[in-house]
Design an enzyme around this catalytic site. Structure first.
Site, PDB file in Angstrom:
ATOM      1  N   ASN A  13       0.857  -1.183   0.000  1.00 14.67           N
ATOM      2  CA  ASN A  13       0.000   0.000   0.000  1.00 14.67           C
ATOM      3  C   ASN A  13       0.896   1.237   0.000  1.00 14.67           C
ATOM      4  OD1 ASN A  13      -1.938   1.954   0.334  1.00 14.67           O
ATOM      5  ND2 ASN A  13      -2.495   1.370   2.419  1.00 14.67           N
ATOM      6  N   LYS A  15       0.067   4.249  -0.319  1.00 11.41           N
ATOM      7  CA  LYS A  15      -0.606   5.415   0.281  1.00 11.41           C
ATOM      8  C   LYS A  15      -0.384   6.656  -0.616  1.00 11.41           C
ATOM      9  CE  LYS A  15      -0.405   3.207   4.753  1.00 11.41           C
ATOM     10  NZ  LYS A  15      -0.292   3.351   6.206  1.00 11.41           N
ATOM     11  N   HIS A 106      -9.729   0.851   5.250  1.00  7.84           N
ATOM     12  CA  HIS A 106      -8.461   1.129   5.914  1.00  7.84           C
ATOM     13  C   HIS A 106      -8.674   2.124   7.052  1.00  7.84           C
ATOM     14  CE1 HIS A 106      -4.304   2.370   6.572  1.00  7.84           C
ATOM     15  NE2 HIS A 106      -3.935   1.282   5.915  1.00  7.84           N
ATOM     16  N   GLU A 108      -7.065   4.586   8.049  1.00 11.47           N
ATOM     17  CA  GLU A 108      -6.861   5.992   7.689  1.00 11.47           C
ATOM     18  C   GLU A 108      -8.110   6.563   7.035  1.00 11.47           C
ATOM     19  OE1 GLU A 108      -2.096   5.179   7.185  1.00 11.47           O
ATOM     20  OE2 GLU A 108      -3.314   5.487   5.387  1.00 11.47           O
ATOM     21  N   GLU A 178      -5.095  -4.955  10.594  1.00 15.62           N
ATOM     22  CA  GLU A 178      -4.065  -3.958  10.871  1.00 15.62           C
ATOM     23  C   GLU A 178      -4.376  -3.267  12.196  1.00 15.62           C
ATOM     24  OE1 GLU A 178      -2.095  -2.199   7.020  1.00 15.62           O
ATOM     25  OE2 GLU A 178      -4.121  -1.441   7.225  1.00 15.62           O
ATOM     26  N   GLY A 184       2.567   2.420  10.720  1.00 20.44           N
ATOM     27  CA  GLY A 184       3.497   3.532  10.557  1.00 20.44           C
ATOM     28  C   GLY A 184       4.218   3.941  11.824  1.00 20.44           C
ATOM     29  N   SER A 222       3.503  -2.081  10.173  1.00 25.34           N
ATOM     30  CA  SER A 222       4.969  -2.089  10.303  1.00 25.34           C
ATOM     31  C   SER A 222       5.579  -3.446   9.961  1.00 25.34           C
ATOM     32  CB  SER A 222       5.390  -1.641  11.714  1.00 25.34           C
ATOM     33  OG  SER A 222       4.943  -0.321  11.969  1.00 25.34           O
TER      34      SER A 222
END
Length: 263
Positions: A13, A15, A106, A108, A178, A184, A222
């Site tokens: 991904n 992003k 996701h 985010e 996730e 991140g 990560s």
């Protein structure tokens, strides 16, 4: 087919990265690694999710990779078809461009862009109706984990879409777990914690559909070459949704290699 014999998926991904020239170089570097030491398609599905303006260029650039590299959209519209919806890209438009895979849910998108269960539900429904494969993202916050709510939160996110998935469509869903606190941050759930959650997801999905036994469950948060082998050894972890490490061709290749060699 048991969970341990499911063909793994490793999806990068990207992003909101990188710039066009860097994306082109990343693709070339990954192609060279795959051509020098091929990872068989039967050993691991490999895909990348670039920004929307790069989808078709990246798809075309991977045509001569020597094996299929899936091109995955990072998002799609909650509105189907075509029409006066400035800035939107529908499931049907993706399908028309041979973009057959899409991320939905996701964290985010949920947190930064306030995507509710209803919005995510609509996206999943339209994607499946158009014939796309959905990589459905689930995960809990650090607070939810510390409060002992992690499994409850994740399984509820799966239940959120169950009402719009037809019985025969579950085979077109991949679930990516996730933990939000690991995205991140450099922190990774321990292999034991990740496996426990994946086992709970498999049990939960299997109570909804028989496809739960053969569904690929990916871990994200990560993921890097240093922890990929340990994660790949977990029986219910069938691949990885890779963030930052996917922007480095060698790191991404090593993660794919770890899953291909372990499963």
């Amino acid at each position: 087919m048991s969970a341990s014999t499911i063909t793994p998926w490793v999806v990068g991904n990207w992003k909101m990265n990188p710039m066009q020239a860097d994306a082109g170089q990343l693709v070339q570097n990954l192609k060279k690694l795959l051509q020098d030491q091929i990872i068989a398609e039967s050993a691991c599905h490999i895909g990348v999710a670039p920004v929307s303006i790069a989808l078709l260029n990246v798809q075309a650039a991977f045509k001569d990779a020597g094996r299929q590299i899936l091109t995955v959209a990072q998002d799609l519209s909650r509105i189907a078809g075509t029409g006066a919806y400035t800035g939107e890209v529908s499931a049907e438009l993706l399908k028309d461009s041979q973009i057959n895979f899409v991320l939905v849910g996701h964290s985010e998108r949920r947190e930064i862009f306030a995507e509710t269960a209803d919005i995510i539900q609509a996206k999943v429904k339209h994607a499946l109706t158009a014939g796309l494969t959905v990589i459905y993202c689930v995960g809990e916050s650090l607070e939810q984990r510390e409060n002992g709510q992690a499994e409850q939160v994740v399984l509820q996110q799966i239940c959120d879409i169950a009402s719009v998935v037809e019985a025969e469509q579950w085979v077109n869903i991949v679930i990516a777990y996730e933990p939000i606190w690991a995205i991140g941050t450099g922190k990774t759930a321990s292999p034991e914690d990740a496996q426990a959650m994946h086992a709970a997801i498999r049990l939960g999905v299997s109570q909804i559909t028989p496809a739960g036994q053969t569904m690929a469950l990916l871990y994200g948060g990560s993921v890097k070459p240093e922890n990929a082998v340990e994660l790949a050894a977990c029986p219910d972890i069938n691949g990885a949704l890779v963030g930052g490490a996917s922007l480095n061709a060698e790191s991404f290749y090593k993660i794919a290699q770890a899953f291909a060699n372990t499963k």
